[in-house]
Design an enzyme around this catalytic site. Sequence first.
Site, PDB file in Angstrom:
ATOM      1  CB  SER A   1      -6.184  -2.092  -1.163  1.00 11.85           C
ATOM      2  OG  SER A   1      -5.590  -1.033  -0.464  1.00 11.85           O
TER       3      SER A   1
ATOM      4  CE1 TYR B   1      -9.821  -0.015  -1.135  1.00 15.12           C
ATOM      5  CE2 TYR B   1     -11.159  -1.951  -1.585  1.00 15.12           C
ATOM      6  CZ  TYR B   1     -10.622  -1.055  -0.688  1.00 15.12           C
ATOM      7  OH  TYR B   1     -10.880  -1.190   0.651  1.00 15.12           O
TER       8      TYR B   1
ATOM      9  N   GLY C   1      -6.798   5.247   5.118  1.00 14.22           N
ATOM     10  CA  GLY C   1      -6.313   6.209   4.130  1.00 14.22           C
ATOM     11  C   GLY C   1      -6.629   7.650   4.527  1.00 14.22           C
TER      12      GLY C   1
ATOM     13  NE  ARG D   1     -12.436   2.401   6.376  1.00 15.72           N
ATOM     14  CZ  ARG D   1     -11.528   2.148   5.436  1.00 15.72           C
ATOM     15  NH1 ARG D   1     -10.712   3.076   5.008  1.00 15.72           N
ATOM     16  NH2 ARG D   1     -11.429   0.934   4.923  1.00 15.72           N
TER      17      ARG D   1
ATOM     18  CG  ASN E   1      -9.061  -0.616   7.611  1.00 15.80           C
ATOM     19  OD1 ASN E   1      -8.361  -1.364   6.949  1.00 15.80           O
ATOM     20  ND2 ASN E   1     -10.384  -0.590   7.493  1.00 15.80           N
TER      21      ASN E   1
ATOM     22  CG  ASP F   1     -13.621  -1.371   6.382  1.00 15.95           C
ATOM     23  OD1 ASP F   1     -13.831  -0.162   6.557  1.00 15.95           O
ATOM     24  OD2 ASP F   1     -12.704  -1.810   5.668  1.00 15.95           O
TER      25      ASP F   1
ATOM     26  CD  GLU G   1     -10.209  -4.295   6.975  1.00 12.91           C
ATOM     27  OE1 GLU G   1      -9.091  -4.668   7.351  1.00 12.91           O
ATOM     28  OE2 GLU G   1     -10.391  -3.613   5.950  1.00 12.91           O
TER      29      GLU G   1
ATOM     30  CD  GLU H   1      -2.816  -1.349   2.271  1.00 12.72           C
ATOM     31  OE1 GLU H   1      -3.898  -0.762   2.362  1.00 12.72           O
ATOM     32  OE2 GLU H   1      -2.376  -2.094   3.162  1.00 12.72           O
TER      33      GLU H   1
HETATM   34  N1  LIG Z   1     -17.412 -11.821   4.723  1.00  9.84           N
HETATM   35  C1  LIG Z   1     -17.625 -10.949   3.739  1.00  9.84           C
HETATM   36  N2  LIG Z   1     -18.862 -10.815   3.194  1.00  9.84           N
HETATM   37  C2  LIG Z   1     -19.094  -9.948   2.189  1.00  9.84           C
HETATM   38  N3  LIG Z   1     -18.156  -9.171   1.645  1.00  9.84           N
HETATM   39  C3  LIG Z   1     -16.898  -9.246   2.149  1.00  9.84           C
HETATM   40  C4  LIG Z   1     -16.573 -10.125   3.217  1.00  9.84           C
HETATM   41  N4  LIG Z   1     -15.258 -10.003   3.487  1.00  9.84           N
HETATM   42  C5  LIG Z   1     -14.789  -9.065   2.651  1.00  9.84           C
HETATM   43  N5  LIG Z   1     -15.753  -8.608   1.838  1.00  9.84           N
HETATM   44  C6  LIG Z   1     -15.599  -7.568   0.802  1.00  9.84           C
HETATM   45  O1  LIG Z   1     -14.218  -7.396   0.533  1.00  9.84           O
HETATM   46  C7  LIG Z   1     -13.784  -6.088   0.937  1.00  9.84           C
HETATM   47  C8  LIG Z   1     -12.410  -6.160   1.592  1.00  9.84           C
HETATM   48  O2  LIG Z   1     -12.461  -6.984   2.716  1.00  9.84           O
HETATM   49  P1  LIG Z   1     -11.851  -6.552   4.103  1.00  9.84           P
HETATM   50  O3  LIG Z   1     -12.076  -7.651   5.055  1.00  9.84           O
HETATM   51  O4  LIG Z   1     -12.359  -5.205   4.514  1.00  9.84           O
HETATM   52  O5  LIG Z   1     -10.284  -6.501   3.787  1.00  9.84           O
HETATM   53  P2  LIG Z   1      -9.308  -5.338   3.268  1.00  9.84           P
HETATM   54  O6  LIG Z   1     -10.104  -4.064   3.141  1.00  9.84           O
HETATM   55  O7  LIG Z   1      -8.279  -5.268   4.340  1.00  9.84           O
HETATM   56  O8  LIG Z   1      -8.757  -5.836   1.974  1.00  9.84           O
HETATM   57  C9  LIG Z   1     -14.874  -5.582   1.860  1.00  9.84           C
HETATM   58  O9  LIG Z   1     -14.927  -4.172   1.871  1.00  9.84           O
HETATM   59  C10 LIG Z   1     -16.118  -6.223   1.263  1.00  9.84           C
HETATM   60  O10 LIG Z   1     -16.513  -5.524   0.095  1.00  9.84           O
HETATM   61 MG   LIG Z   2     -11.515  -3.208   4.430  1.00 10.59          MG
END
Ligand SMILES: Nc1ncnc2c1ncn2[C@@H]1O[C@H](COP(=O)(O)OP(=O)(O)O)[C@@H](O)[C@H]1O
Ligand SMILES: [Mg+2]
Length: 306
Positions: free
Chosen positions: A149, A216, A275, A255, A271, A257, A269, A13
């Site tokens: 991301s 993204y 950003g 943040r 963060n 999510d 998760e 990143e």
């Molecule tokens: N269990 C889940 N169910 C539905 N969508 C998911 C799930 N896990 C991840 N996503 C999708 O993938 C994106 C990235 O996942 P995330 O766990 O936030 O990891 P990162 O942002 O660190 O890559 C989320 O914003 C969502 O759009």
């Molecule tokens: Mg995320």
Amino acid sequence: MKVALLQGGRSLERGVSIRSGLRVTEALLDLGHEVDVLDLGPDLVGQLEKNRPDVAFIALHGTEGEDGTVQSLLELLDIPHTGPRVAACKRCMDKSLAKYILRENGLPTPDWVTYSEAAIRDFGAASTFGAAVERVGLPLVAKPCSQGSSLGVKVVTELEQIPNALITALSYDDRALLETWVSGRELAVSVLGGEALPVVEAIPTKSNSYDFEARYEIGGASFECPADLGEAETAEVERVALAAYEALGCSGFSRVDLILAEDGPQVLEINAIPGLTETSLLPQAAEAAGLDFNAMVQKILDLAMA
Ligand SMILES: Nc1ncnc2c1ncn2[C@@H]1O[C@H](COP(=O)(O)OP(=O)(O)O)[C@@H](O)[C@H]1O
Ligand SMILES: [Mg+2]
């Protein structure tokens, strides 16, 4: 104040971090601070020792910048820094550990199973994929334990797709999660100094409900802040986000999510260092709360010094 602005670094990143760093530097100069921009490299500690900044502004994302490595050096040098402290960074960086902590605190997060490369390679864990599917159901999401991301995030609709999805996820980290796929609205709650900022909703623009990386890309999603939610829904989302921030021991800013499913929010998760570019979600949420970018940066500094 004399501010060391930490940006760049060696994580995937790096690009986002440099954009965050540039924007924050502009704001710091506007605010009348003295800024020393530092990229992570062999002379990082030397530079910090020589310049002795009053505070370090950490605009780093991913490994080393967000996982506690840099925070631990700063704490050893007695230099106050922005964002969460070492232990909270470590907890947030590891999605599996973060989810265990959420569960222990009674907070909602989708069911999951964690696999390490070693378990699959050395202990025959591949024959438990069926049991994992029974636990989390289909579709499920495979993703690396750390990283951001949406790198390496894949949806799996059939048992047979698990090995490939795990190979992808494990190319980013030596552990990966298989997590229940949750259908719902994508929300992000930024927390600044222990207070929730207005909720942001990411609305995918293409029909890319399974292609997270696409969101993204420029135009992959549009963002609404404050999200169009009822009063009770907003209160519940904020309650869960704040409780998650606290449970992981965050401070300064972070943040959370989440996905808002039919039966309520589920935390994906936290963060530790989200950003900080002009278009990032935390600055957008701060703006909606009446804090422009400069005021937000000053507030983050004040929190670091407190
Ligand atoms: N269990 C889940 N169910 C539905 N969508 C998911 C799930 N896990 C991840 N996503 C999708 O993938 C994106 C990235 O996942 P995330 O766990 O936030 O990891 P990162 O942002 O660190 O890559 C989320 O914003 C969502 O759009
Ligand atoms: Mg995320």
